[in-house]
Design a protein around this motif. Structure first.
Motif, PDB file in Angstrom:
ATOM      1  N   THR A   1      14.086   1.196 -21.338  1.00 19.06           N
ATOM      2  CA  THR A   1      15.497   1.140 -21.743  1.00 19.06           C
ATOM      3  C   THR A   1      16.026  -0.254 -21.416  1.00 19.06           C
ATOM      4  O   THR A   1      15.265  -1.161 -21.147  1.00 19.06           O
TER       5      THR A   1
ATOM      6  N   ARG B   1      27.152  -4.181 -16.848  1.00 13.70           N
ATOM      7  CA  ARG B   1      27.659  -4.412 -18.206  1.00 13.70           C
ATOM      8  C   ARG B   1      27.646  -3.155 -19.071  1.00 13.70           C
ATOM      9  O   ARG B   1      28.338  -3.092 -20.079  1.00 13.70           O
TER      10      ARG B   1
ATOM     11  N   GLY C   1       9.974  -1.099 -14.525  1.00 12.03           N
ATOM     12  CA  GLY C   1      10.535   0.228 -14.272  1.00 12.03           C
ATOM     13  C   GLY C   1      11.717  -0.049 -13.354  1.00 12.03           C
ATOM     14  O   GLY C   1      12.380  -1.087 -13.457  1.00 12.03           O
TER      15      GLY C   1
ATOM     16  N   LYS D   1      15.984 -14.552 -17.072  1.00 11.93           N
ATOM     17  CA  LYS D   1      14.710 -13.905 -16.734  1.00 11.93           C
ATOM     18  C   LYS D   1      13.611 -14.913 -16.408  1.00 11.93           C
ATOM     19  O   LYS D   1      12.507 -14.525 -16.022  1.00 11.93           O
TER      20      LYS D   1
ATOM     21  N   HIS E   1      11.813  -6.574 -10.804  1.00 14.49           N
ATOM     22  CA  HIS E   1      11.379  -5.171 -10.934  1.00 14.49           C
ATOM     23  C   HIS E   1      10.819  -4.882 -12.324  1.00 14.49           C
ATOM     24  O   HIS E   1      11.207  -5.522 -13.307  1.00 14.49           O
TER      25      HIS E   1
ATOM     26  N   ASP F   1      12.069   5.448 -16.636  1.00 17.49           N
ATOM     27  CA  ASP F   1      12.959   5.718 -15.508  1.00 17.49           C
ATOM     28  C   ASP F   1      14.265   6.366 -15.950  1.00 17.49           C
ATOM     29  O   ASP F   1      14.532   6.497 -17.147  1.00 17.49           O
TER      30      ASP F   1
ATOM     31  N   THR G   1      16.238  -5.342 -23.383  1.00 21.15           N
ATOM     32  CA  THR G   1      15.023  -6.038 -23.808  1.00 21.15           C
ATOM     33  C   THR G   1      14.257  -5.357 -24.943  1.00 21.15           C
ATOM     34  O   THR G   1      13.877  -6.042 -25.897  1.00 21.15           O
TER      35      THR G   1
HETATM   36  C1  F6R Z   1      14.394   0.010 -18.019  1.00 20.27           C
HETATM   37  C2  F6R Z   1      13.599  -0.615 -16.982  1.00 20.27           C
HETATM   38  C3  F6R Z   1      13.997  -1.916 -16.359  1.00 20.27           C
HETATM   39  C4  F6R Z   1      14.506  -2.933 -17.357  1.00 20.27           C
HETATM   40  C5  F6R Z   1      14.972  -4.178 -16.635  1.00 20.27           C
HETATM   41  C6  F6R Z   1      15.499  -5.230 -17.583  1.00 20.27           C
HETATM   42  O1  F6R Z   1      13.791   1.228 -18.410  1.00 20.27           O
HETATM   43  O2  F6R Z   1      12.635  -0.048 -16.601  1.00 20.27           O
HETATM   44  O3  F6R Z   1      12.886  -2.446 -15.688  1.00 20.27           O
HETATM   45  O4  F6R Z   1      13.491  -3.233 -18.270  1.00 20.27           O
HETATM   46  O5  F6R Z   1      15.976  -3.834 -15.729  1.00 20.27           O
HETATM   47  O6  F6R Z   1      16.674  -4.765 -18.172  1.00 20.27           O
HETATM   48  P1  F6R Z   1      17.268  -5.466 -19.476  1.00 20.27           P
HETATM   49  O7  F6R Z   1      16.263  -5.280 -20.540  1.00 20.27           O
HETATM   50  O8  F6R Z   1      18.530  -4.713 -19.775  1.00 20.27           O
HETATM   51  O9  F6R Z   1      17.481  -6.883 -19.119  1.00 20.27           O
END
Ligand code: F6R
Length: 255
Positions: free
Chosen positions: A37, A162, A135, A197, A133, A64, A40
């Protein structure tokens, strides 16, 4: 070594990942996908939707879920997966699993059993948090961990604020596949976009393997694809080599 592909933008990365999923499903119509989720993976789901594949036999497992948020809350990962994955791809709800169903005491083991019963994950999509992290395995997570309840870092709660009205509304706890669970997927596809990132991504791909940077566990996996835009790839020391490898990739070699 992971295959690192530096792409002009996230839509290009989404198309490559969707292409890998299309190849997998052509080979194995009952493939098991690991879905993530957050922001990304959205370009992957958009590209996959455009491909209009027959996905009637696949299964999908999410990484998760928040703990302490009603499952019907619009930002629960049950809701997000339904909105971003299940509905647009035309999947039946029964094809898609998200952790956290039923009594919380049993949810972790139940989820591990369900993944195993499905034959394990063939291709796992991953994002990475600014704290490294994957997950919701926050820094300090055992590299051998299994699905369990974790406490989110304040950094993750701020990053995810956000999606909520205020940071105080972001749950403090979650249930997440462990790093040991994620490592059992047969192909890991990690995506990262944006300058925020870049440090975590470089540490995961090129830094030491350490529980302090959970994403670095990908270095222990035999088949990893890392798809990044220029900004997220900007701190990779070996960026030129990754570009050279990809530009000279033999036609017969898949992602
Ligand atoms: C979501 C997950 C997290 C996100 C990470 C990046 O299921 O496991 O590891 O991939 O927090 O979040 P975004 O993509 O919103 O920058």
């Amino acid at each position: 070594m992971a295959e690192v592909v530096i792409l002009p933008d996230r839509e290009a990365a989404g198309m490559l990942a969707a292409g890998a999923i299309a190849e997998l499903v052509a080979r194995k119509p009952d493939a098991v996908l690991g879905v993530a989720t957050g922001s990304t993976p959205l370009p992957v789901y958009r590209a996959l939707t455009r491909l209009r594949l027959d996905l009637s036999r696949i299964r999908a497992f999410a990484l998760d879920e928040y703990v302490g948020l009603p499952l019907e809350h619009p930002q629960s990962y049950h809701s997000v997966i339904e909105r971003e994955v299940t509905a647009p791809l035309g999947l039946e709800p029964a094809q898609v699993a998200v952790p956290g169903d039923g009594p919380i005491e049993a949810a972790s083991e139940d989820y591990e059993r369900a993944i195993a019963a499905a034959g394990g994950v063939d291709l796992q999509l991953l994002g990475i948090g600014t704290d490294g992290h994957i997950g919701f395995n926050e820094p300090g997570s055992s590299l051998a961990s299994r699905t369990r309840i974790k406490t989110l870092t304040e950094q993750t709660r701020r990053d995810n604020a956000r999606f909520f009205a205020a940071v105080d509304d972001v749950p403090r706890h979650c249930i997440t596949q462990g790093l040991g669970t994620i490592r059992e997927a047969r192909h890991l596809v990690l995506l990262a976009f944006g300058d925020e990132k870049a440090d975590a991504l470089a540490a995961a791909v090129e830094g030491p393997v350490t529980a302090s940077l959970p994403g670095s566990v990908i270095q222990l996996h035999p088949r990893v694809t890392v798809l990044v835009d220029e900004a997220a790839g900007s701190r990779l020391v070996h960026a030129d080599y990754y570009r050279y490898v990809y530009a000279n990739k033999p036609d017969w070699q898949r992602l």
